[in-house]
Design a protein around this motif. Structure first.
Motif, PDB file in Angstrom:
ATOM      1  N   PHE A 196       0.829  -1.204   0.000  1.00  0.00           N
ATOM      2  CA  PHE A 196       0.000   0.000   0.000  1.00  0.00           C
ATOM      3  C   PHE A 196       0.867   1.258   0.000  1.00  0.00           C
ATOM      4  O   PHE A 196       0.639   2.188  -0.779  1.00  0.00           O
ATOM      5  CB  PHE A 196      -0.933   0.012   1.212  1.00  0.00           C
ATOM      6  N   GLU A 197       1.885   1.281   0.857  1.00  0.00           N
ATOM      7  CA  GLU A 197       2.714   2.469   0.984  1.00  0.00           C
ATOM      8  C   GLU A 197       3.510   2.753  -0.285  1.00  0.00           C
ATOM      9  O   GLU A 197       3.872   3.891  -0.538  1.00  0.00           O
ATOM     10  CB  GLU A 197       3.606   2.357   2.210  1.00  0.00           C
ATOM     11  N   GLN A 198       3.759   1.743  -1.086  1.00  0.00           N
ATOM     12  CA  GLN A 198       4.459   1.937  -2.350  1.00  0.00           C
ATOM     13  C   GLN A 198       3.498   2.220  -3.503  1.00  0.00           C
ATOM     14  O   GLN A 198       3.930   2.617  -4.582  1.00  0.00           O
ATOM     15  CB  GLN A 198       5.285   0.682  -2.691  1.00  0.00           C
ATOM     16  N   SER A 199       2.211   2.018  -3.288  1.00  0.00           N
ATOM     17  CA  SER A 199       1.235   2.057  -4.379  1.00  0.00           C
ATOM     18  C   SER A 199       0.826   3.454  -4.848  1.00  0.00           C
ATOM     19  O   SER A 199       0.335   3.603  -5.954  1.00  0.00           O
ATOM     20  CB  SER A 199      -0.031   1.308  -3.964  1.00  0.00           C
TER      21      SER A 199
ATOM     22  N   CYS B  64      -7.693  -0.821  -0.843  1.00  0.00           N
ATOM     23  CA  CYS B  64      -8.411  -1.873  -0.109  1.00  0.00           C
ATOM     24  C   CYS B  64      -9.581  -2.471  -0.886  1.00  0.00           C
ATOM     25  O   CYS B  64      -9.793  -3.687  -0.858  1.00  0.00           O
ATOM     26  CB  CYS B  64      -8.922  -1.329   1.224  1.00  0.00           C
ATOM     27  N   GLU B  65     -10.337  -1.627  -1.557  1.00  0.00           N
ATOM     28  CA  GLU B  65     -11.581  -2.068  -2.196  1.00  0.00           C
ATOM     29  C   GLU B  65     -11.403  -3.268  -3.136  1.00  0.00           C
ATOM     30  O   GLU B  65     -12.108  -4.258  -3.002  1.00  0.00           O
ATOM     31  CB  GLU B  65     -12.227  -0.888  -2.916  1.00  0.00           C
ATOM     32  N   PRO B  66     -10.466  -3.225  -4.101  1.00  0.00           N
ATOM     33  CA  PRO B  66     -10.348  -4.371  -5.014  1.00  0.00           C
ATOM     34  C   PRO B  66      -9.832  -5.642  -4.332  1.00  0.00           C
ATOM     35  O   PRO B  66      -9.979  -6.737  -4.865  1.00  0.00           O
ATOM     36  CB  PRO B  66      -9.368  -3.898  -6.092  1.00  0.00           C
TER      37      PRO B  66
ATOM     38  N   PHE C 277      -8.327  -2.042   7.812  1.00  0.00           N
ATOM     39  CA  PHE C 277      -6.956  -1.875   7.323  1.00  0.00           C
ATOM     40  C   PHE C 277      -6.243  -0.813   8.154  1.00  0.00           C
ATOM     41  O   PHE C 277      -5.098  -0.999   8.584  1.00  0.00           O
ATOM     42  CB  PHE C 277      -6.978  -1.496   5.845  1.00  0.00           C
ATOM     43  N   SER C 278      -6.912   0.309   8.395  1.00  0.00           N
ATOM     44  CA  SER C 278      -6.332   1.384   9.214  1.00  0.00           C
ATOM     45  C   SER C 278      -6.000   0.895  10.612  1.00  0.00           C
ATOM     46  O   SER C 278      -4.950   1.217  11.166  1.00  0.00           O
ATOM     47  CB  SER C 278      -7.302   2.556   9.337  1.00  0.00           C
ATOM     48  N   GLN C 279      -6.918   0.130  11.171  1.00  0.00           N
ATOM     49  CA  GLN C 279      -6.714  -0.411  12.520  1.00  0.00           C
ATOM     50  C   GLN C 279      -5.489  -1.323  12.557  1.00  0.00           C
ATOM     51  O   GLN C 279      -4.644  -1.195  13.442  1.00  0.00           O
ATOM     52  CB  GLN C 279      -7.966  -1.175  12.958  1.00  0.00           C
TER      53      GLN C 279
END
Length: 100
Positions: free
Chosen positions: A18-21, A29-31, A39-41
């Protein structure tokens, strides 16, 4: 639909991806069928764990337009510089191996 169980390592890999995306959290997250709030938690929990187990590990990605596209990993006095194109999974595995 049943919820997928993910190990801590799998969450770390997802978060690194995620951080590289450069995607928003929702778009990432959705797909993947991941609840954005969950995810945040998980991301916050893993960040707190990392802070609690801090071994002076640092990760830096230079933001300057003139800077080389590299990823810098620092552990104490040791520094590893990798191309930014390196796989997030590979970096996660390296960090895991270094922490054992």
């Amino acid at each position: 639909m049943s919820r997928a169980y993910r190990t801590r390592e799998q969450w770390r890999e997802l978060i690194a991806e995620f951080e590289q995306s450069n995607l928003s959290q929702k778009d990432f997250c959705e797909p993947r069928g991941i609840n954005s709030a969950y995810f945040s938690q998980r991301r916050a929990e893993l960040r707190r764990e990392a802070e609690d187990n801090d071994t002076s590990f640092a990760l830096a990605v230079p933001q300057s337009a003139t800077a080389q596209q590299t990823l810098q990993l620092r552990l104490g006095q040791t520094e590893l510089v990798l191309p930014l194109s390196v796989s997030p999974r590979w970096v996660a595995q390296l960090v895991k191996e270094l922490s054992t």
